[in-house]
Design an enzyme around this catalytic site. Structure first.
Site, PDB file in Angstrom:
ATOM      1  N   ARG A  67       0.831  -1.202   0.000  1.00  0.00           N
ATOM      2  CA  ARG A  67       0.000   0.000   0.000  1.00  0.00           C
ATOM      3  C   ARG A  67       0.860   1.246   0.000  1.00  0.00           C
ATOM      4  O   ARG A  67       1.926   1.287   0.633  1.00  0.00           O
ATOM      5  CB  ARG A  67      -0.884   0.049   1.251  1.00  0.00           C
ATOM      6  N   SER A 124       7.865  -4.874   6.987  1.00  0.00           N
ATOM      7  CA  SER A 124       7.493  -5.752   8.102  1.00  0.00           C
ATOM      8  C   SER A 124       8.191  -7.099   8.062  1.00  0.00           C
ATOM      9  O   SER A 124       7.572  -8.152   7.869  1.00  0.00           O
ATOM     10  CB  SER A 124       5.984  -5.927   8.106  1.00  0.00           C
ATOM     11  N   ASP A 177       5.812  -3.071  11.272  1.00  0.00           N
ATOM     12  CA  ASP A 177       4.356  -2.843  11.374  1.00  0.00           C
ATOM     13  C   ASP A 177       3.831  -2.869  12.819  1.00  0.00           C
ATOM     14  O   ASP A 177       2.887  -2.164  13.154  1.00  0.00           O
ATOM     15  CB  ASP A 177       3.565  -3.820  10.490  1.00  0.00           C
TER      16      ASP A 177
END
Ligand code: GLC
Length: 427
Positions: A67, A124, A177
């Site tokens: 994203r 992450s 994350d």
């Protein structure tokens, strides 16, 4: 079936034993001694107040989706955002570093971000951090195996790709994350002390006191958010089952991430698939059904956790949705009895995931002591958000372990947190 139920159900005594082992690994990790829990200082030492304002860009790479999000922090604990989602092509997950980072850089350009906007990069995976924006990838997890990245600085790899694409944007913060999730929850309410991801992967972060980290050579004043990498927790002998052991051998990272492979969304469907086949072999399941030779029930990793969500959510008398899922997996003419067994298997597998996550959260809270009593545990991730009953069963398991912390969704924690951390680098 009885044996499976017994093996997969963790009693409170089992949980206490796991908490003990987990705590031990945490302490070893903080000391810099050999441990399966890395306990990585994140270089994030300040939590937000919720008054922060401005526009910040976040990239979120960690699962199958990628994203790019432009956040507008409005102060007063609020924000708006513009976001675009991309599916990571298989060749970027398993190809070369250049393929992966060029793909990311092109996505960044695709959203036309304002020049020089501070960029928070949520990457992450286990990264040892050298400072707020630089680190080194220790190893890949969650099915990634892109070459030329392990031992390298993801920030440099991305900056170089951005340069190649003619962009002037550069990474201001490299963020896990879980750390992002904790920060994002703090932006809403200040007493969040733990951030958890329960999605494709599994990991926790928490707020440690700097003087409680023997291996930390920097300032001993104040707080330090720790990216635990507790998906790696591996002192699970006696709890790992035949299915866990067999599954692990086929992953791109055998011998690693034992806890993650028992807890996270990437693996629960596969564990259940293996259990179904075990019962078929024992002649306890699908005895009058026909099973396609090429059905997904026979393919490694093809029976995904979303199937378990559908199975557990099915409250109909005939278990019609369970039937549909089985048909799609190549099992025809299942009986109601079969479907009830499958539903129980899904419940057993998710139950163990929940019980293990509750152990780890309990260990973290007990380690933090008094201040964790009414703290908030902010959680993000597809498993937590989409799996029916996950939240309420997690709360129940924590209550069983006498925890009084509040478990809450940290909406879009992994992206928003990176924007907040990027902000802290320019103010
Ligand atoms: C994996 C990664 C870890 C991440 C987690 C959740 O465990 O190693 O860095 O936080 O997945 O996405």
């Amino acid at each position: 079936m009885e044996a499976i139920r017994k093996q997969y159900t963790l009693t409170v005594d089992d949980q206490e034993e796991i908490i003990k082992r987990f705590t031990n690994e945490m302490l070893n990790g903080l000391k810099g001694e050999k441990s399966t829990i890395k306990m990585i200082p994140s270089f994030v030492t300040k939590r937000p107040t919720g008054d922060e304002k401005g526009d910040f860009l976040a990239l979120d790479l960690g699962g199958t989706n990628f994203r790019v999000v432009l956040y507008h922090l409005l102060g007063d604990h609020r924000n708006t955002q513009d976001e675009k989602k991309y599916r990571i092509p298989e060749e970027a997950m398993t190809g070369t570093a250049e393929q992966l980072f060029d793909f990311i850089a092109k996505c960044v350009l695709d959203v036309n971000p304002p020049d020089n906007v501070p960029l928070g990069f949520t990457f992450s995976f286990p990264c040892l951090q050298f400072n707020i924006k630089d680190g080194e990838l220790c190893e890949w997890t969650k099915g990634f195996s892109t070459s030329g990245c392990v031992g390298k600085n993801p920030t440099e790899l991305l900056n170089e790709a951005l340069k190649r694409q003619g962009s002037s944007i550069r990474v201001a913060a490299l963020v896990n994350d879980t750390v992002g999730t904790l920060m994002a929850k703090c932006y809403e309410q200040n007493n969040c002390l733990v951030g958890v991801i329960l999605g494709t992967g599994y990991n926790c972060a928490y707020v440690e006191m700097a003087n409680n980290i023997p291996k930390w050579k920097g300032s001993k004043e104040g707080e330090m958010l720790i990216n635990m990498e507790c998906g790696g927790f591996g002192v699970l002998d006696g709890y790992r089952t035949e299915e866990d052991i067999e599954l692990d051998k086929l992953t791109p990272n055998p011998g690693a991430q034992y806890n993650e492979k028992m807890v996270s969304g990437m693996y629960l469907g596969e564990i259940c698939r293996r259990l179904m086949l075990k019962l078929v072999k024992a002649k306890e399941l699908f005895q009058s059904a026909t099973i396609d030779e090429n059905g997904h029930i026979h393919s490694y990793m093809e029976f995904g956790t979303p199937n378990l969500s559908v199975i557990e959510a099915d409250g109909s008398v005939d278990l019609e949705d369970v039937k549909k899922v089985l048909e799609e997996a190549g099992v025809h003419n299942s009986t109601l009895e079969d479907r009830k067994t499958v539903k129980e298997l899904a419940n057993i597998v998710s139950g163990r995931s929940i019980a293990l996550a509750a152990c780890d959260i309990t260990a973290i809270c007990r380690h933090m002591g008094e201040k964790s009593k009414d703290c908030v545990v902010g959680i993000d991730g597809s498993l937590y958000k989409l799996y029916p009953g996950y939240h309420s069963r997690l709360v129940k398991s924590l209550v069983g372990l006498k925890q009084t912390c509040l478990v809450e969704l940290s909406e879009d924690g992994s992206g928003k947190g990176a924007a907040i951390i990027a902000m802290s680098t320019v103010h």
